[in-house]
Scaffold this motif. Structure first.
Motif, PDB file in Angstrom:
ATOM      1  N   THR A 242      16.848  23.797  51.915  1.00 37.45           N
ATOM      2  CA  THR A 242      17.702  22.700  51.477  1.00 37.45           C
ATOM      3  C   THR A 242      16.894  21.690  50.675  1.00 37.45           C
ATOM      4  O   THR A 242      15.863  21.190  51.151  1.00 37.45           O
ATOM      5  N   ALA A 243      17.346  21.417  49.451  1.00 38.18           N
ATOM      6  CA  ALA A 243      16.619  20.514  48.560  1.00 38.18           C
ATOM      7  C   ALA A 243      17.402  20.364  47.268  1.00 38.18           C
ATOM      8  O   ALA A 243      18.354  21.099  47.015  1.00 38.18           O
ATOM      9  N   VAL A 244      16.965  19.422  46.466  1.00 33.30           N
ATOM     10  CA  VAL A 244      17.407  19.361  45.071  1.00 33.30           C
ATOM     11  C   VAL A 244      16.446  20.218  44.266  1.00 33.30           C
ATOM     12  O   VAL A 244      15.223  20.028  44.349  1.00 33.30           O
ATOM     13  N   TYR A 245      16.991  21.131  43.511  1.00 34.01           N
ATOM     14  CA  TYR A 245      16.186  22.057  42.721  1.00 34.01           C
ATOM     15  C   TYR A 245      16.193  21.631  41.259  1.00 34.01           C
ATOM     16  O   TYR A 245      17.258  21.345  40.696  1.00 34.01           O
ATOM     17  N   PHE A 246      15.008  21.623  40.672  1.00 36.03           N
ATOM     18  CA  PHE A 246      14.827  21.215  39.278  1.00 36.03           C
ATOM     19  C   PHE A 246      14.225  22.366  38.483  1.00 36.03           C
ATOM     20  O   PHE A 246      13.299  23.041  38.955  1.00 36.03           O
ATOM     21  N   CYS A 247      14.724  22.554  37.276  1.00 40.67           N
ATOM     22  CA  CYS A 247      14.041  23.458  36.354  1.00 40.67           C
ATOM     23  C   CYS A 247      13.185  22.619  35.412  1.00 40.67           C
ATOM     24  O   CYS A 247      13.487  21.443  35.158  1.00 40.67           O
ATOM     25  N   ALA A 248      12.135  23.217  34.918  1.00 42.78           N
ATOM     26  CA  ALA A 248      11.199  22.491  34.079  1.00 42.78           C
ATOM     27  C   ALA A 248      10.512  23.435  33.110  1.00 42.78           C
ATOM     28  O   ALA A 248      10.417  24.644  33.369  1.00 42.78           O
ATOM     29  N   ALA A 249      10.015  22.876  32.013  1.00 42.81           N
ATOM     30  CA  ALA A 249       9.375  23.672  30.965  1.00 42.81           C
ATOM     31  C   ALA A 249       7.945  23.203  30.752  1.00 42.81           C
ATOM     32  O   ALA A 249       7.681  21.993  30.709  1.00 42.81           O
ATOM     33  N   ALA A 250       7.052  24.164  30.610  1.00 40.87           N
ATOM     34  CA  ALA A 250       5.636  23.868  30.397  1.00 40.87           C
ATOM     35  C   ALA A 250       5.115  24.650  29.197  1.00 40.87           C
ATOM     36  O   ALA A 250       5.556  25.767  28.938  1.00 40.87           O
ATOM     37  N   GLN A 251       4.151  24.049  28.506  1.00 36.44           N
ATOM     38  CA  GLN A 251       3.554  24.743  27.374  1.00 36.44           C
ATOM     39  C   GLN A 251       2.366  25.597  27.802  1.00 36.44           C
ATOM     40  O   GLN A 251       1.998  26.534  27.104  1.00 36.44           O
ATOM     41  N   ARG A 252       1.764  25.254  28.931  1.00 36.38           N
ATOM     42  CA  ARG A 252       0.632  26.016  29.444  1.00 36.38           C
ATOM     43  C   ARG A 252       0.955  26.463  30.858  1.00 36.38           C
ATOM     44  O   ARG A 252       1.547  25.732  31.626  1.00 36.38           O
ATOM     45  N   ILE A 253       0.536  27.665  31.228  1.00 38.69           N
ATOM     46  CA  ILE A 253       0.833  28.177  32.567  1.00 38.69           C
ATOM     47  C   ILE A 253      -0.312  27.913  33.534  1.00 38.69           C
ATOM     48  O   ILE A 253      -0.172  28.117  34.734  1.00 38.69           O
ATOM     49  N   GLN A 254      -1.435  27.424  33.015  1.00 38.83           N
ATOM     50  CA  GLN A 254      -2.492  27.013  33.930  1.00 38.83           C
ATOM     51  C   GLN A 254      -1.987  25.860  34.765  1.00 38.83           C
ATOM     52  O   GLN A 254      -1.218  25.028  34.302  1.00 38.83           O
ATOM     53  N   ASN A 255      -2.403  25.807  36.031  1.00 40.40           N
ATOM     54  CA  ASN A 255      -1.943  24.761  36.953  1.00 40.40           C
ATOM     55  C   ASN A 255      -0.418  24.763  37.052  1.00 40.40           C
ATOM     56  O   ASN A 255       0.218  23.706  37.078  1.00 40.40           O
ATOM     57  N   TYR A 256       0.168  25.940  37.114  1.00 45.04           N
ATOM     58  CA  TYR A 256       1.615  26.088  37.094  1.00 45.04           C
ATOM     59  C   TYR A 256       2.281  25.431  38.297  1.00 45.04           C
ATOM     60  O   TYR A 256       3.473  25.143  38.256  1.00 45.04           O
ATOM     61  N   SER A 257       1.550  25.247  39.372  1.00 46.12           N
ATOM     62  CA  SER A 257       2.161  24.688  40.573  1.00 46.12           C
ATOM     63  C   SER A 257       2.193  23.166  40.576  1.00 46.12           C
ATOM     64  O   SER A 257       2.758  22.563  41.494  1.00 46.12           O
ATOM     65  N   SER A 258       1.590  22.559  39.582  1.00 44.05           N
ATOM     66  CA  SER A 258       1.581  21.094  39.501  1.00 44.05           C
ATOM     67  C   SER A 258       2.696  20.623  38.590  1.00 44.05           C
ATOM     68  O   SER A 258       2.821  21.082  37.453  1.00 44.05           O
ATOM     69  N   GLU A 259       3.469  19.667  39.068  1.00 48.96           N
ATOM     70  CA  GLU A 259       4.562  19.159  38.236  1.00 48.96           C
ATOM     71  C   GLU A 259       4.034  18.445  37.006  1.00 48.96           C
ATOM     72  O   GLU A 259       4.750  18.295  36.015  1.00 48.96           O
ATOM     73  N   LEU A 260       2.775  18.046  37.039  1.00 51.38           N
ATOM     74  CA  LEU A 260       2.182  17.374  35.883  1.00 51.38           C
ATOM     75  C   LEU A 260       2.042  18.311  34.691  1.00 51.38           C
ATOM     76  O   LEU A 260       1.869  17.856  33.555  1.00 51.38           O
ATOM     77  N   SER A 261       2.092  19.601  34.925  1.00 48.76           N
ATOM     78  CA  SER A 261       1.965  20.573  33.840  1.00 48.76           C
ATOM     79  C   SER A 261       3.250  20.735  33.041  1.00 48.76           C
ATOM     80  O   SER A 261       3.251  21.349  31.982  1.00 48.76           O
ATOM     81  N   TYR A 262       4.344  20.192  33.542  1.00 51.19           N
ATOM     82  CA  TYR A 262       5.661  20.403  32.938  1.00 51.19           C
ATOM     83  C   TYR A 262       6.077  19.157  32.156  1.00 51.19           C
ATOM     84  O   TYR A 262       5.966  18.033  32.655  1.00 51.19           O
ATOM     85  N   ILE A 263       6.568  19.391  30.949  1.00 50.04           N
ATOM     86  CA  ILE A 263       6.858  18.264  30.073  1.00 50.04           C
ATOM     87  C   ILE A 263       8.346  17.994  29.909  1.00 50.04           C
ATOM     88  O   ILE A 263       8.735  16.912  29.469  1.00 50.04           O
ATOM     89  N   TYR A 264       9.168  18.950  30.236  1.00 46.81           N
ATOM     90  CA  TYR A 264      10.611  18.748  30.175  1.00 46.81           C
ATOM     91  C   TYR A 264      11.227  19.124  31.524  1.00 46.81           C
ATOM     92  O   TYR A 264      10.832  20.123  32.128  1.00 46.81           O
ATOM     93  N   TRP A 265      12.204  18.317  31.947  1.00 50.34           N
ATOM     94  CA  TRP A 265      12.824  18.518  33.261  1.00 50.34           C
ATOM     95  C   TRP A 265      14.341  18.467  33.153  1.00 50.34           C
ATOM     96  O   TRP A 265      14.887  17.670  32.374  1.00 50.34           O
ATOM     97  N   GLY A 266      14.993  19.288  33.951  1.00 49.14           N
ATOM     98  CA  GLY A 266      16.425  19.196  34.100  1.00 49.14           C
ATOM     99  C   GLY A 266      16.773  18.134  35.124  1.00 49.14           C
ATOM    100  O   GLY A 266      15.901  17.537  35.756  1.00 49.14           O
ATOM    101  N   GLN A 267      18.058  17.945  35.339  1.00 50.95           N
ATOM    102  CA  GLN A 267      18.518  16.846  36.179  1.00 50.95           C
ATOM    103  C   GLN A 267      18.552  17.184  37.661  1.00 50.95           C
ATOM    104  O   GLN A 267      18.693  16.287  38.469  1.00 50.95           O
ATOM    105  N   GLY A 268      18.432  18.433  38.029  1.00 56.78           N
ATOM    106  CA  GLY A 268      18.451  18.823  39.438  1.00 56.78           C
ATOM    107  C   GLY A 268      19.819  19.266  39.904  1.00 56.78           C
ATOM    108  O   GLY A 268      20.849  18.755  39.457  1.00 56.78           O
TER     109      GLY A 268
END
Length: 123
Positions: free
Chosen positions: A90-116
């Motif tokens: 149970t959670a709010v799920y967000f999709c996000a887009a990243a230009q690099r896949i390194q550090n893929y588990s960090s939200e800091l790697s993602y530059i675009y986010w959906g609304q959840g």
């Protein structure tokens, strides 16, 4: 890239649910696409990521074997098939887009986010 997540809802434990994320704007297949989730008072946690060619996927240990991430570059969409859902999913799920896949588990790697989109799993 504008991202629009959908597909959340209320399900029972053991059920399946598929989330979708539609992208518009910049070229979708230039970005690695990820899913994160967040519960109240907590940070966003990594769930899964798929590389630009779909050959590379990574999953959080908590969802490995139950969730499947996929993408359709022709339709500019990414999906998260969630099976054998548990109340702790149970959670709010967000999709996000990243230009690099390194550090893929960090939200800091993602530059675009959906609304959840909210997923609630009842026991």
């Amino acid at each position: 890239v504008q991202l629009q997540a959908s597909g959340g809802g209320l399900v029972q434990a053991g059920d399946a649910l598929t989330l979708s994320c539609a992208a518009s704007g910049r070229t979708f297949d230039n970005y690695h696409m990820g899913w994160f989730r967040q519960t109240p008072g907590k940070e966003r946690d990594f769930v899964a990521v798929v590389g630009v060619s779909e050959e590379i996927t990574y999953y959080a240990d908590s969802v490995k074997g139950r969730f499947i991430i996929s993408r359709d570059n022709a339709k500019s969409t990414v999906s998260l098939q969630m099976n054998s859902l548990k109340p702790e999913d149970t959670a709010v799920y967000f999709c996000a887009a990243a230009q690099r896949i390194q550090n893929y588990s960090s939200e800091l790697s993602y530059i675009y986010w959906g609304q959840g989109t909210l997923v609630t799993v009842s026991s």
